[in-house]
Design a protein around this motif. Structure first.
Motif, short mmCIF file in Angstrom:
data_model
loop_
_atom_site.label_atom_id
_atom_site.label_comp_id
_atom_site.label_asym_id
_atom_site.label_seq_id
_atom_site.Cartn_x
_atom_site.Cartn_y
_atom_site.Cartn_z
N LYS A 256 47.43 58.06 28.31
CA LYS A 256 46.08 58.43 28.36
C LYS A 256 45.30 56.72 28.57
O LYS A 256 45.66 55.97 27.68
CB LYS A 256 45.32 59.09 27.27
CG LYS A 256 44.23 59.98 27.95
CD LYS A 256 43.70 60.88 26.86
CE LYS A 256 42.64 60.51 26.00
NZ LYS A 256 42.09 61.05 24.85
N ALA A 257 44.39 56.71 29.43
CA ALA A 257 43.78 55.34 29.45
C ALA A 257 42.88 55.02 28.23
O ALA A 257 42.23 56.09 27.51
CB ALA A 257 42.74 55.32 30.55
N GLU A 258 42.73 54.09 27.73
CA GLU A 258 42.34 53.62 26.28
C GLU A 258 41.36 52.38 26.71
O GLU A 258 41.33 51.77 27.62
CB GLU A 258 43.12 53.37 25.24
CG GLU A 258 44.12 52.28 25.39
CD GLU A 258 44.64 51.96 24.32
OE1 GLU A 258 44.41 52.47 23.05
OE2 GLU A 258 46.02 51.16 24.40
N VAL A 259 40.19 52.77 25.91
CA VAL A 259 39.23 51.62 25.96
C VAL A 259 39.66 50.56 24.71
O VAL A 259 39.75 50.84 23.85
CB VAL A 259 37.64 52.09 25.78
CG1 VAL A 259 36.79 50.88 25.76
CG2 VAL A 259 37.42 52.95 26.87
N VAL A 260 39.69 49.19 25.27
CA VAL A 260 40.11 48.08 24.28
C VAL A 260 38.93 47.15 24.53
O VAL A 260 38.42 46.91 25.53
CB VAL A 260 41.29 47.51 24.70
CG1 VAL A 260 41.70 46.27 23.84
CG2 VAL A 260 42.40 48.53 24.86
N GLU A 261 38.45 46.59 23.09
CA GLU A 261 37.46 45.56 23.00
C GLU A 261 38.15 44.19 23.43
O GLU A 261 39.18 43.93 22.60
CB GLU A 261 36.81 45.41 21.97
CG GLU A 261 35.57 44.39 21.89
CD GLU A 261 34.76 44.71 20.63
OE1 GLU A 261 34.02 45.62 20.51
OE2 GLU A 261 35.09 43.75 19.58
N SER A 262 37.81 43.47 24.37
CA SER A 262 38.52 42.27 24.58
C SER A 262 37.50 41.02 24.78
O SER A 262 36.37 41.30 24.90
CB SER A 262 39.18 42.17 26.03
OG SER A 262 40.07 43.24 26.07
N VAL A 263 37.95 40.30 23.77
CA VAL A 263 37.18 38.82 23.65
C VAL A 263 37.62 37.68 24.64
O VAL A 263 39.02 37.44 24.82
CB VAL A 263 37.05 38.18 22.08
CG1 VAL A 263 36.15 37.16 22.27
CG2 VAL A 263 36.41 39.21 21.33
N ILE A 264 36.86 37.36 25.61
CA ILE A 264 37.39 36.23 26.85
C ILE A 264 36.86 34.89 26.66
O ILE A 264 35.36 34.86 26.47
CB ILE A 264 37.24 37.01 28.02
CG1 ILE A 264 37.79 38.33 28.16
CG2 ILE A 264 37.98 35.97 29.18
CD1 ILE A 264 37.49 39.08 29.48
N PRO A 265 37.44 33.94 26.40
CA PRO A 265 36.74 32.44 26.71
C PRO A 265 36.29 32.39 27.74
O PRO A 265 36.70 32.27 28.89
CB PRO A 265 37.84 31.63 26.07
CG PRO A 265 39.01 32.34 25.53
CD PRO A 265 38.82 33.70 26.11
N THR A 266 35.06 31.80 28.02
CA THR A 266 34.35 31.81 29.27
C THR A 266 35.18 30.59 30.11
O THR A 266 35.03 30.52 31.20
CB THR A 266 32.74 31.48 29.42
OG1 THR A 266 32.47 30.52 28.26
CG2 THR A 266 32.12 32.73 28.77
N GLU A 267 35.74 29.67 29.27
CA GLU A 267 36.39 28.58 30.03
C GLU A 267 37.67 29.13 30.91
O GLU A 267 38.10 28.64 31.70
CB GLU A 267 36.92 27.61 28.96
CG GLU A 267 37.97 27.87 28.16
CD GLU A 267 38.22 27.10 26.93
OE1 GLU A 267 39.25 26.98 26.59
OE2 GLU A 267 37.44 26.11 26.80
N ASN A 268 37.94 30.50 30.56
CA ASN A 268 39.17 31.18 31.35
C ASN A 268 38.75 31.84 32.27
O ASN A 268 39.57 32.54 33.18
CB ASN A 268 40.06 32.08 30.42
CG ASN A 268 40.88 31.39 29.47
OD1 ASN A 268 40.73 29.84 29.12
ND2 ASN A 268 41.20 31.74 28.16
N ILE A 269 37.51 31.96 32.69
CA ILE A 269 36.88 32.67 33.88
C ILE A 269 36.40 31.92 34.78
O ILE A 269 35.93 30.86 34.81
CB ILE A 269 35.47 33.49 33.28
CG1 ILE A 269 36.00 34.37 32.10
CG2 ILE A 269 34.83 34.13 34.35
CD1 ILE A 269 34.70 34.89 31.53
#
Length: 154
Positions: free
Chosen positions: A131-144
């Protein structure tokens, strides 16, 4: 004299007394179009765009900064304009974002928080047979490399 630098100074000067407004970008295109993108924590109205345009235009003429004919355009960033500033992220909390990572991968999720060089999204992760699950992800903006608000017409 650097046109974009001078225009940035003029815009900052004009919006100094309006703390909810902020400059997003200034770009002088080779076709003579001078684009100024300004936004506000609660959006920006046409009156503010006009006031900024008049202020910048007046000073550019006074100082004779641009030799050739040019076209001055002041607007808020369109929905298709990528988010670049932390304030733009903050303003879009609760919205669905499409994110292109620096490594070429793509991610999507609801923006939960932004600040201190990171964004936090609720990302739906689908794995085969689960089943699809919702995960909280923290992403550094320098990787975007690019972030856009995704508009749903459901």
């Amino acid at each position: 004299m650097n046109i974009e630098k001078r225009v940035t100074e003029l815009v900052e000067e004009k919006i100094a007394d309006k703390p909810n407004l902020f400059l997003v970008d200034v770009k002088m295109h080779s076709n003579g179009k001078l684009m100024i993108l300004v936004d506000g924590d609660n959006g920006i109205g046409i009156d503010d765009c006009v006031a900024i345009s008049r202020h910048v235009g007046f000073h550019l003429e006074e100082e004779n900064v641009i030799e050739a004919a040019y076209n001055l355009e002041v607007s808020s960033p369109g929905i298709d304009t990528p988010l670049t500033l932390e304030r733009q992220y903050t303003k879009n909390i609760g919205r669905n974002l499409g994110i292109k990572m620096a490594d070429g991968t793509k991610r999507e999720g609801i923006l939960k928080a932004a600040g201190s060089g990171t964004i936090t999204i609720d990302e739906t992760i689908k794995q085969k047979g689960k089943k699809a699950e919702v995960v909280e992800s923290v992403i550094p903006t320098e990787n975007i490399s690019e972030t856009k608000v995704l508009i749903s017409f459901k």
